[in-house]
Design an enzyme around this catalytic site. Structure first.
Site, PDB file in Angstrom:
ATOM      1  N   GLY A  33      83.923 -14.336  58.436  1.00 34.51           N
ATOM      2  CA  GLY A  33      84.118 -14.689  57.091  1.00 34.51           C
ATOM      3  C   GLY A  33      84.139 -16.088  56.759  1.00 34.51           C
ATOM      4  N   ASN A  62      82.793  -5.577  58.089  1.00 33.00           N
ATOM      5  CA  ASN A  62      82.479  -6.899  58.197  1.00 33.00           C
ATOM      6  C   ASN A  62      81.616  -7.346  56.647  1.00 33.00           C
ATOM      7  OD1 ASN A  62      81.515  -7.376  61.572  1.00 33.00           O
ATOM      8  ND2 ASN A  62      83.468  -7.485  60.638  1.00 33.00           N
ATOM      9  N   ARG A  65      82.833  -9.243  53.260  1.00 30.43           N
ATOM     10  CA  ARG A  65      82.646 -10.760  53.081  1.00 30.43           C
ATOM     11  C   ARG A  65      81.870 -11.565  54.043  1.00 30.43           C
ATOM     12  NH1 ARG A  65      85.832  -8.780  56.600  1.00 30.43           N
ATOM     13  NH2 ARG A  65      86.502  -9.845  58.520  1.00 30.43           N
ATOM     14  N   ASP A 122      89.680 -16.189  63.841  1.00 36.84           N
ATOM     15  CA  ASP A 122      90.587 -15.670  63.113  1.00 36.84           C
ATOM     16  C   ASP A 122      91.621 -15.242  64.089  1.00 36.84           C
ATOM     17  OD1 ASP A 122      89.654 -14.042  64.852  1.00 36.84           O
ATOM     18  OD2 ASP A 122      88.811 -12.560  63.748  1.00 36.84           O
ATOM     19  N   ASN A 123      92.173 -16.211  64.760  1.00 36.53           N
ATOM     20  CA  ASN A 123      93.594 -15.929  65.704  1.00 36.53           C
ATOM     21  C   ASN A 123      93.793 -17.242  66.135  1.00 36.53           C
ATOM     22  OD1 ASN A 123      92.544 -16.677  68.802  1.00 36.53           O
ATOM     23  ND2 ASN A 123      90.748 -15.554  67.479  1.00 36.53           N
ATOM     24  N   CYS A 166     101.134 -30.996  64.206  1.00 32.12           N
ATOM     25  CA  CYS A 166     102.111 -31.816  63.174  1.00 32.12           C
ATOM     26  C   CYS A 166     102.623 -30.828  62.271  1.00 32.12           C
ATOM     27  CB  CYS A 166     101.412 -32.836  62.896  1.00 32.12           C
ATOM     28  SG  CYS A 166     100.802 -34.173  63.824  1.00 32.12           S
ATOM     29  N   CYS A 180      94.672 -11.776  62.643  1.00 29.92           N
ATOM     30  CA  CYS A 180      93.226 -11.147  62.335  1.00 29.92           C
ATOM     31  C   CYS A 180      93.375 -10.133  61.189  1.00 29.92           C
ATOM     32  CB  CYS A 180      92.898 -10.227  63.507  1.00 29.92           C
ATOM     33  SG  CYS A 180      93.115 -11.280  64.987  1.00 29.92           S
ATOM     34  N   CYS A 317      88.678   0.473  81.524  1.00 31.42           N
ATOM     35  CA  CYS A 317      88.423  -0.301  82.630  1.00 31.42           C
ATOM     36  C   CYS A 317      89.516  -0.839  83.321  1.00 31.42           C
ATOM     37  CB  CYS A 317      87.527  -1.411  82.045  1.00 31.42           C
ATOM     38  SG  CYS A 317      88.275  -2.577  80.715  1.00 31.42           S
TER      39      CYS A 317
END
Lengths: 354, 84, 354, 84
Positions: A33, A62, A65, A122-123, A166, A180, A317
């Site tokens: 985005g 998706n 946006r 996004d994280n 900061c 997310c 997996c």
């Protein structure tokens, strides 16, 4: 009339500004985005080198946006599609492609090649990693982040100015602030925040105007209002000597998943299930669940003969990472079958039943 | 005292702003510092206590916990947001 | 996960908001710096019907800010290219194409079909025409305008609120405020202002948030600051009963031109010149300059045999309008030849030498 | 009195803001209304006189010519802009 005449004719920008853009090198982390609108404008305006980094594929949700993607692009690598479209837009730009997540092992080497970073992730883990790497390398980065109808923008680590730490010294835990897609966003908000980020990047490269350093811009779309919050450098935050050991990068594209514990219940219920194990043959042979069919991730086409009759397929997996990638690809190929990623993979299952 | 809410604090409170009484007829303790304000708000909205890195701004400037606040100050709660 | 889930999951938007978008009809006048970012997001977010209006072709100096266009699109109709790209982005959207300028003769009929208008034009006459037509039809319009590093946004005529004429009662003269491209703009500014316009349009359609009515937003990119100026309705401005007789629509794409007086000097100098007259054969036969070669606008391909040897070509018609269109097309076909539009055309030449 | 400049007024003056003296030791007339301010500015920057539709805002609100202004007011000159 030249390509950039509309901006070179500006007294405070001029051919000098254009020259600086053409020499500029910007890394954009995240082709979602925020990254797409930022890139569209940086590329249009003539920034010389653009680094593109993303590993996701384009998914239907998706499109609301992420405006560079079309319906035909569904299932394709974002990196590849963005490269194609931006090259068509401006063939003079030099693109560098990074088919990877930003990690503590590659961050310093990659960022070092650029004048500045646009944080379009996004994280939180990746944001903190960008911050720390930029502090170590003395590079500014343009921060953008979204929440519902709201967006935040700032330029951190600009000329020894304040950093992300900061404002927020420590990474929030997953429980405390949603990551997310758990939180939605109105489609147009990333367009606004991403173009704000492009503007700040242009100002850093060319020296025009006042860079948004030491100020956090809070944009609220519902009231169409902007508030700026001033904040100071905490000099401790410049004293980093190395990256942290761990930033646990997250992939924020949500894939339907089942916890290892819940999956154990499914196994215990003894009903017939379809379970794909996408590890390599060697890993599979070393240890596996008796219900599992081995379909290595790089030979996913073999899945077809095992899943065509199923309406629900579990994918497994070692750690849950490769199976997530597999689920994404399978979802696109078999839209009528439900796929579930087994979270934590064999590691977690082994932990539950050692 | 009016408090502007951003990010998830807006969702927790369910409104873009929040009013804090500046004189108490109920005998409830009135917050005099940023730290006391955090406690006061945490009591009213326990979910706010979860936010370990909630920035507070007083009069459009980032404020430390010991900063003194009073009724005509403009306060904002600014948690980190992550979407991109 | 559905296509619009990231916004329908927002409590203050929800499936109701999406439903209203899908029923919404928006006319975007102008497919340039403002119109394109607005359209990219309106289309991505799922606005049901989008009206597209523009007559220009894509030129090289557009690419610095008009991000939907690629180098391969140069010389093509903006209308056609936008339609193609937006359809690929969202095949559910219903598009209506207007291959015309907005004029006093078509404005009421066209605008009447829409819920609102996005004013993404680049000239005052069209802005005043949109205002007056919207007042007559009681439709809101979302205003956006650019100057260098600055942009203005407001929503006029929203629920009987203030209009454009409440801020600026009368159209400024051409001498007093520069039109169109005479003033430059930093490439990213239209991205910011166009997405602001899309946001306001979404708010009008869905009823979320506070619409920017009775407030003029002044955005300054250099300082990244926004100021809002309040203004009131002057009820006189709602009492329009019909459009003005004349709005003199301007085409703002700059075409190299020569005044009729200067052209007269060229003619008088008796040097050999190449002069194309792009009027119809009948008009040409009625009256023409002896130096002119007749190449009607709709048969411009005939020009090739007359201009291949020239390095400078003058183009003429009755009023200067058709010759401008011809110059644009010829420039693209013959990039190495300089073309000049004779301003005012035969009308002006006749006025000088009756 | 500080005046914020927008659009072409910024180009005419050559700066984003402009200071107008609020007490005159030179004997020059100090503007007391929006109309007087227009005249005052027009004398200093004749090109501003060309702007037939120049909006003036006082304290973030559109102001008519007869509005009284004083030294602590925030003033903005807002001409129409046309680019798109």
């Amino acid at each position: 009339m030249s390509r950039y005449s509309r901006q070179t004719q500006l007294k405070d920008f001029g051919p000098e500004g254009q020259q600086r853009l053409s020499e500029g090198k910007i890394l954009v982390v995240g082709l979602g985005g925020l990254g797409l609108p930022a890139l569209q404008y940086l590329n249009a305006m003539g920034v010389g080198t653009l680094g593109l980094m993303d590993q996701d594929v384009i998914e239907l949700h998706n499109l609301q946006r992420q405006v560079l993607y079309t319906e035909q692009d569904l299932g394709r690598q974002k990196l590849e599609v963005v490269h194609e479209k931006l090259t068509a837009q401006n063939s003079n730009t030099h693109f560098k492609l990074y088919d990877t997540f930003l990690t503590k092992d590659n961050a310093l080497e990659i960022i070092n090649e650029y004048d500045l970073v646009i944080d379009a992730t996004d994280n939180f883990p990746t944001r903190y990693l960008i911050n720390d790497a930029c502090v170590l390398l003395k590079k500014p980065f343009v921060y953008g982040a979204l929440h519902s109808f709201e967006g935040h923008v700032s330029v951190f680590n600009y000329q020894n100015g304040p950093t992300y730490r900061c404002l927020y010294p420590n990474m929030p835990s997953v429980e405390e602030v949603p990551n997310c897609s758990e939180n939605g966003v109105l489609g147009v908000i990333p367009g606004i925040i991403g173009t704000f980020q492009a503007l700040e990047a242009i100002k850093i490269l060319t020296g025009i105007g006042e860079v948004l350093s030491g100020k956090l811009l809070l944009f609220d779309g519902l009231s169409q209002s902007s508030t700026k919050i001033g904040f100071k450098l905490n000099p401790e935050n410049l004293k980093l000597t190395r990256l942290q050991d761990f930033y646990e990068p997250l992939d924020c594209e949500v894939v339907p998943a089942i916890s290892a514990a819940d999956f154990q219940l499914v196994l215990d219920s003894k009903t017939d299930i379809t379970l794909l194990d996408v590890r390599t043959e060697a890993e599979f042979n070393d240890r596996n669940l008796k219900e599992a069919i081995n379909v290595p991730l790089d030979r996913l086409e073999l899945a077809s003969k095992h899943i065509n009759a199923a309406d629900k397929v579990y994918v497994l997996c070692q750690s849950g990472k490769r199976s997530e990638v597999a689920v994404k690809q399978l979802q696109i190929q078999y839209p009528n079958i439900e796929f579930f990623n087994v979270l934590g993979g064999m590691n977690q299952i082994t932990a539950l039943c050692p | 005292m009016t408090i502007l809410l951003f990010g998830i604090t807006k969702d927790i409170v369910g409104a873009p702003t929040l009013s804090v009484p500046t004189s108490s007829i109920t005998g409830k303790k009135i917050p005099k510092t940023v730290k006391e304000l955090r406690t006061f708000l945490g009591n009213t909205y326990p979910e706010l206590n979860k936010l370990s890195s909630l920035a507070v701004a007083v009069n459009n400037n980032y404020a430390e916990d010991d900063q003194i606040i009073n009724s005509y100050d403009e306060i904002a709660l600014i948690p980190p947001v992550s979407g991109g």
